[in-house]
Design a protein around this motif. Structure first.
Motif, short mmCIF file in Angstrom:
data_model
loop_
_atom_site.label_atom_id
_atom_site.label_comp_id
_atom_site.label_asym_id
_atom_site.label_seq_id
_atom_site.Cartn_x
_atom_site.Cartn_y
_atom_site.Cartn_z
N ALA A 140 51.16 83.64 99.78
CA ALA A 140 50.66 83.81 98.42
C ALA A 140 49.24 84.36 98.42
N LEU A 141 48.39 83.75 99.22
CA LEU A 141 46.97 84.13 99.21
C LEU A 141 46.72 85.45 99.91
N LYS A 142 47.65 85.89 100.75
CA LYS A 142 47.51 87.20 101.37
C LYS A 142 47.64 88.33 100.35
N THR A 143 48.12 88.01 99.15
CA THR A 143 48.20 89.01 98.08
C THR A 143 46.92 89.09 97.26
N ARG A 144 45.95 88.22 97.55
CA ARG A 144 44.72 88.15 96.79
C ARG A 144 43.51 88.41 97.67
N LYS A 145 42.35 88.58 97.04
CA LYS A 145 41.10 88.67 97.77
C LYS A 145 40.00 88.08 96.91
N PHE A 146 38.75 88.25 97.31
CA PHE A 146 37.60 87.69 96.60
C PHE A 146 37.55 88.17 95.14
N GLU A 147 36.70 87.52 94.35
CA GLU A 147 36.58 87.87 92.94
C GLU A 147 35.83 89.19 92.76
N PRO A 148 36.15 89.96 91.73
CA PRO A 148 35.53 91.27 91.50
C PRO A 148 34.21 91.17 90.73
#
Length: 237
Positions: free
Chosen positions: A108-116
């Motif tokens: 799941a988290l591999k689809t996300r990154k830090f906040e923009p």
């Protein structure tokens, strides 16, 4: 690594940002979860935690002062069967959706990154508690940029076997700073878990910086009975 005193860790850092603590109570009876938010801007400080089902969400304390809800309004805590998810953003929903589909926390988290939110590119921190057979396991993760470089995302995952009286603490920022707030570095910090839920809650809240603290959520889950105790503390009342 040295087991740290969470009270001293908080008291000695004016701005750790948002933080997650997961561990096991000293008596071995409870899984322990904590999540806090801090803020420097009017938008960040204008928040409260409210209960939502088995979890919690953030709300604007004064809706008229809410300028941008995108990174400040979300559900930090959601529960799916025997799993409790805690994060500092809308990745809570990403993890919930993936787990419900039989997929993993990591996937799941591999689809996300830090906040923009340049120039800080605030890390996304996440935790998962999974109850099983009168005990539990837990995971922590941080998604961050490499030294503030948005073209170099990094992801880190940590798995833990609970130990009585021991928790792990991860937070978004190493410390306060300008013009960029430096991101958390290294592994989650091993910290002591002491006392009952009210003692633990008070220890955290009273040692968060008075000017910057906004809200705190704590939860004790009885490993034998499944009983949940939750505390929410808001600076805005």
């Amino acid at each position: 690594m040295e087991i740290l005193d969470i009270k001293k860790e908080l008291a000695g850092n004016a701005y750790p940002g948002r933080g997650i603590v997961i561990g096991k109570s000293a008596d071995g009876v409870h899984a322990v979860i904590a999540y806090f938010i801090m803020g420097r801007s009017v938008n960040s400080r204008n928040r409260v935690f409210v209960e939502q089902g088995d979890g919690t969400r953030t709300e604007a304390f004064d809706p008229a002062k809410l300028s941008d809800p995108s990174l400040v309004i979300y559900a930090p805590v959601r529960v799916l069967a025997n799993k409790t998810i805690v994060t500092n953003g809308d990745q809570t929903d990403t993890v919930f959706t993936y787990l419900k589909a039989g997929k993993s926390f990591k996937k799941a988290l591999k689809t996300r990154k830090f906040e923009p939110d340049a120039p800080n590119f605030t890390p996304r921190i996440s935790g998962l508690v999974k109850l099983k057979d009168g005990d539990f396991t837990y995971k922590l993760s941080i998604l961050k940029s490499c030294e503030g470089n948005p073209d170099a995302p990094q992801s880190f995952f940590f798995d833990y076997t609970p130990v009585d009286g021991l928790g792990h603490f991860i937070h978004t920022y190493k410390c306060d700073g300008a013009p960029r707030i430096p991101s958390f570095e290294g592994e989650p910090k091993p910290v002591k878990i002491e006392g009952d839920i009210d003692t633990f809650t008070n220890d955290l809240w009273t040692n968060l910086n008075e000017d910057n603290k906004v809200s705190l959520f704590t939860r004790f889950i009885n490993l034998k009975t499944g009983k949940i105790e939750t505390r929410i503390v808001n600076k805005n009342k």
